[in-house]
Design a protein around this motif. Structure first.
Motif, PDB file in Angstrom:
ATOM      1  N   LYS A 240      52.256  38.918  28.825  1.00  0.00           N
ATOM      2  CA  LYS A 240      53.534  39.612  28.886  1.00  0.00           C
ATOM      3  C   LYS A 240      53.512  40.870  28.028  1.00  0.00           C
ATOM      4  CE  LYS A 240      58.474  38.908  27.968  1.00  0.00           C
ATOM      5  NZ  LYS A 240      59.515  37.930  27.546  1.00  0.00           N
ATOM      6  N   GLU A 241      52.964  40.768  26.830  1.00  0.00           N
ATOM      7  CA  GLU A 241      52.890  41.921  25.932  1.00  0.00           C
ATOM      8  C   GLU A 241      51.937  42.980  26.480  1.00  0.00           C
ATOM      9  OE1 GLU A 241      53.700  39.173  21.942  1.00  0.00           O
ATOM     10  OE2 GLU A 241      51.669  39.740  22.541  1.00  0.00           O
ATOM     11  N   THR A 242      50.853  42.531  27.100  1.00  0.00           N
ATOM     12  CA  THR A 242      49.909  43.482  27.684  1.00  0.00           C
ATOM     13  C   THR A 242      50.546  44.238  28.837  1.00  0.00           C
ATOM     14  OG1 THR A 242      48.071  42.017  27.085  1.00  0.00           O
ATOM     15  CG2 THR A 242      47.617  43.742  28.697  1.00  0.00           C
ATOM     16  N   ARG A 243      51.341  43.554  29.658  1.00  0.00           N
ATOM     17  CA  ARG A 243      52.057  44.229  30.739  1.00  0.00           C
ATOM     18  C   ARG A 243      52.954  45.325  30.160  1.00  0.00           C
ATOM     19  NH1 ARG A 243      54.224  43.032  35.716  1.00  0.00           N
ATOM     20  NH2 ARG A 243      52.090  42.457  36.234  1.00  0.00           N
ATOM     21  N   GLY A 244      53.685  45.016  29.081  1.00  0.00           N
ATOM     22  CA  GLY A 244      54.515  46.032  28.437  1.00  0.00           C
ATOM     23  C   GLY A 244      53.692  47.162  27.857  1.00  0.00           C
TER      24      GLY A 244
END
Length: 395
Positions: A240-244
């Motif tokens: 999720k953080e990588t997507r952001g």
């Protein structure tokens, strides 16, 4: 007379032809490296280097059943040294061919090695004239020598399989496209910290000999990222953080998001596209702050909701906005509060807009970045409620 005058020219041409192969390297005299692993040695002060060397005769077949030779498309070997260069030289003690780097696809570092510091790796491989600057870089929690030697997917050479994972990452968008060029750029930048893709082994493959045993084969997965502060890894970023993160680093223009239906046990999938992402810096009381805005349109590509998409259109838009905003806010929080590392390139944005103010915060940018106020605004519109999968070949 003309023949006598032309004779030196002919002789000179013959000399050039005879010398044209001088200093050339024959392929059967080289150990062509396609993947490299770096780890901490048995002695913590040592470096363990693993190399995946291709066997040209055995890698000719593209069906997974090479013809001739030993039948193994690759030869994996490792050695230790006080430095990377010494470890490579030690490979020559038992490798019959000269190590050749020009066709290397990827460098995989173990988490322990990355946490110790990667300055030596960056320095060595950027000095090496044979290594290409578009070589992929990754960090793994698993054994690097196992990662680079695991035959996975449709390729007979593991290094090539990882290369294709990175090249096709623009479709999946769950990892950063980190290579030697981007790593060196962020390492030398006064305002940006490095972030590197995560590779790991997962038991997802299905053996043809054991079709009933799911996960009987290990596969290499490209997903997530490792965050750094200066030269040392400080921790992992979730999917999720990588997507952001990708909105900040790679101008993420499209992707999919799964949102809950009014009945939370059911899901609906949307494909967002035409993303416009903008970071606006500002200064208040001599302190930097950032306004982050994202606008996008989306199509519904799959629905398991009991209601028709038209009936819950407003709810879908709101939930999509919440999901996208949450992914951006989560990576900002991880960067500012937990790691205090500006791998989001916000320092570059602030420096370009406020060069005078940048000089005042440059020396202590980590602290200024961690304290900077950030606001996130997301606007998403569903432009089509008709079920379709654009770009997937499904009509």
């Amino acid at each position: 007379m003309k023949r006598i005058v032309g004779l030196p020219c002919v002789l000179f041409s013959l000399m050039l032809l005879c010398c044209s192969c001088f200093g050339s390297r024959q392929i059967n005299e080289l150990a062509i490296v396609t993947a490299v692993g770096l780890d901490v040695g048995e002695n913590p002060e040592m470096v363990k280097l693993s190399a995946q060397i291709i066997r040209p005769a055995d890698a000719r077949g593209q069906t997974g059943a090479p013809s001739g030779g030993t039948g193994q498309p690759i030869y994996s070997v490792s050695a230790e040294g006080k430095s990377i260069f010494e470890a490579i030289r030690n490979l020559g003690r038992f490798t019959s061919r000269r190590v050749y780097w020009a066709h290397n696809f990827v460098i995989v570092m173990h988490e322990d090695y990355a946490r110790r510091g990667i300055k030596d790796m960056i320095d060595f491989f950027t000095r090496n004239h044979e290594l290409r600057m578009n070589t992929w870089i990754a960090v793994t929690p698993d054994s690097p020598d196992e990662v680079i030697s695991t035959i996975t997917g449709l390729e007979v050479v593991p290094g090539e399989a990882v290369n294709r994972l990175f090249r096709d990452n623009k479709i999946v968008r769950l990892a950063v496209g980190s290579n030697m060029m981007s790593l060196e750029e962020s390492f030398l930048s006064p305002s940006t910290e490095p972030v590197i893709a995560k590779l790991q082994l997962v038991s997802r493959g299905i053996s043809n000999k054991k079709p009933g045993e799911h996960g009987s084969l290990k596969q290499v997965e490209l997903a997530g990222a490792a965050a750094f502060k200066e030269e040392k890894m400080v921790g992992w970023l979730t999917l999720k953080e990588t997507r952001g993160l990708l909105f900040f680093l790679e101008s993420l223009e499209s992707g999919i998001e799964v949102v809950a239906c009014p009945d939370p046990s059911r899901n609906l999938t949307v494909e967002f596209k035409n993303v416009k992402f903008k970071v606006t810096p500002d200064v208040q009381n001599q302190k930097p702050q950032f306004k982050i805005q994202l606008t996008t349109s989306a199509d519904i590509v799959e629905s398991n909701c009991e209601e028709t998409p038209e009936e819950i259109l407003g709810q879908i838009e709101e939930k999509l906005q919440q999901e996208l905003k949450s992914s951006i806010e989560s990576v900002i929080k991880k960067a500012q509060k937990q790691y205090k590392s500006d791998f989001l390139k916000l320092g570059d944005v602030f420096r370009n807009s406020y060069p005078e103010e940048w000089r005042g915060v440059k020396a202590n940018w980590d602290e200024s970045f961690a304290a900077a106020k950030t606001t996130v605004e997301v606007e998403a519109k569903i432009k089509s409620a008709v079920l379709k999968a654009a770009g997937t070949g499904v009509k």
